[in-house]
Design a protein around this motif. Structure first.
Motif, short mmCIF file in Angstrom:
data_model
loop_
_atom_site.label_atom_id
_atom_site.label_comp_id
_atom_site.label_asym_id
_atom_site.label_seq_id
_atom_site.Cartn_x
_atom_site.Cartn_y
_atom_site.Cartn_z
N UNK A 1 -60.63 -39.44 41.81
CA UNK A 1 -60.90 -40.59 42.69
C UNK A 1 -59.81 -41.66 42.67
N UNK A 2 -58.89 -41.60 41.74
CA UNK A 2 -57.83 -42.60 41.65
C UNK A 2 -56.68 -42.21 42.59
N UNK A 3 -56.36 -43.02 43.59
CA UNK A 3 -55.27 -42.66 44.51
C UNK A 3 -53.92 -42.55 43.81
N UNK A 4 -53.75 -43.24 42.68
CA UNK A 4 -52.48 -43.12 41.96
C UNK A 4 -52.34 -41.72 41.35
N UNK A 5 -53.47 -41.15 40.91
CA UNK A 5 -53.44 -39.77 40.42
C UNK A 5 -53.10 -38.81 41.56
N UNK B 1 -49.30 -35.15 43.95
CA UNK B 1 -48.50 -34.77 45.11
C UNK B 1 -47.02 -34.71 44.75
N UNK B 2 -46.58 -35.66 43.94
CA UNK B 2 -45.18 -35.68 43.52
C UNK B 2 -44.86 -34.45 42.65
N UNK B 3 -45.76 -34.10 41.71
CA UNK B 3 -45.55 -32.92 40.86
C UNK B 3 -45.60 -31.63 41.69
N UNK B 4 -46.51 -31.58 42.66
CA UNK B 4 -46.61 -30.39 43.50
C UNK B 4 -45.31 -30.16 44.26
N UNK C 1 -55.20 -40.48 50.89
CA UNK C 1 -53.80 -40.91 50.92
C UNK C 1 -53.68 -42.35 51.41
N UNK C 2 -53.94 -43.26 50.50
CA UNK C 2 -53.79 -44.68 50.79
C UNK C 2 -52.35 -45.11 50.48
#
Length: 319
Positions: free
Chosen positions: A178-182, A187-190, A208-209
């Motif tokens: 639920x944390x948009x930062x996670x 997404x960055x790691x992917x 994606x906020x």
């Protein structure tokens, strides 16, 4: 006796013409006029007047608060000098930069204006009271940006991307993160470790906020994020397409370094840090793996755990 019409010699008077008919007037009067209208539909009824007054009040307030549900579904606002500059630096898609009239110029404002000009972002100077209204009277410091809604892909698009590029599919699916930062970090790691995209369900998961965009450090512009109505149905669809569903959870059956199927087409399912994978999602997984850790560490952040797992899969694939 007086008043008696039966006394001798009395004459009973009859009104009207006893030989004349009603001409259908009585029958028409007895015909029904249909059901009685509801009180709210009768123009002179107080209920109708109250309904009209409520309707007029709603029309007057339409569009006043940007934090209404319908507005949240269309645009997002980031305000304050530091948040705005950080969003522009991270490449968050911005449709317009708003500056309040009479705002004092400093290094942050000049940098925001420079980035906006370089990237062709619309610049709008508005009265301060208008910017107060747009940001719901938040601490905007005279600066705000408007972010359009994120355009999600379909889960099937991620498979198509992999096959078009002759790559072995590697997809990340999130369950209860639920944390948009996670979400931004995942997404960055992917993007860094060769995944074709990230799948999130519509409910009970971060979207994606602007915060997710900033954390992804621009990766959200390079790798698609797909949204599905039901995560379990999406996983079954991937399974039918020949992908192995690998759940990442502390109580895994095997440890990540022992995953022999790392080179196969994989959907890596990541649960929340607190609750892990949901029961039905866990049942839909073919394998549950865990990351080996020292006993002093209880669990990893979902974003960090996903990065570790993607790195190991990428290493095993020789990428």
């Amino acid at each position: 006796m007086p008043g008696s019409s039966q006394r001798k010699g009395a004459i009973r008077k009859k009104r009207g013409n006893p030989t004349a008919g009603s001409g259908g007037r009585v029958r028409q009067g007895l015909e029904g006029r249909g059901p009685t209208p509801k009180a709210v539909d009768r123009t002179k009824h107080p209920a109708h007047k109250r309904a009209k007054a409520k309707e007029r009040a709603e029309k007057r307030t339409t569009g006043r608060r940007p934090d209404r549900k319908d507005t949240d579904a269309t645009v997002e606002w980031v305000y304050g000098r530091n948040p705005v500059v950080e969003a522009l630096r991270a490449g968050v898609p911005v449709s317009a930069l708003y500056v309040a009239e009479g705002t004092e110029r400093d290094a942050r404002l000049r940098e925001a204006l420079l980035i906006a000009v370089e990237h062709g972002i619309s610049l709008l100077e508005v009265p301060r009271i208008e910017l107060d209204r747009l940001t719901s009277h938040g601490a905007h410091q005279g600066l705000a940006v408007q972010i359009p809604p994120y355009e999600y892909a379909h889960p099937d698009d991620l498979l198509r991307i992999a096959y078009d590029a002759n790559q072995v599919p590697l997809i990340v699916a999130l369950d209860g993160v639920t944390d948009p930062r996670n979400l931004g970090a995942i997404t960055r790691s992917a993007a860094a470790f060769g995944a074709q995209g990230v799948v999130v369900p519509e409910r009970r998961t971060a979207s994606m906020t602007a915060s997710a965009w900033k954390t992804s450090a621009g990766a959200a512009a390079r790798i698609p994020v797909a949204r599905c109505t039901n995560l379990n149905r999406a996983l079954k669809s991937y399974k039918d397409a020949g992908l192995l569903i690998v759940g990442l959870d502390m109580g895994g059956e095997i440890e990540l370094p022992d995953l022999q199927a790392a080179t196969d087409p994989i959907v890596l399912v990541v649960g929340s840090e607190g609750k892990g994978l949901a029961r039905l999602v866990r049942e839909n997984c073919d394998i549950i793996v865990s990351i080996p850790m020292t006993s002093s560490t209880e669990s990893l952040n979902a974003g960090i755990a996903t990065g570790v797992a993607l790195y190991e899969i990428s290493r095993r694939r020789g990428q």
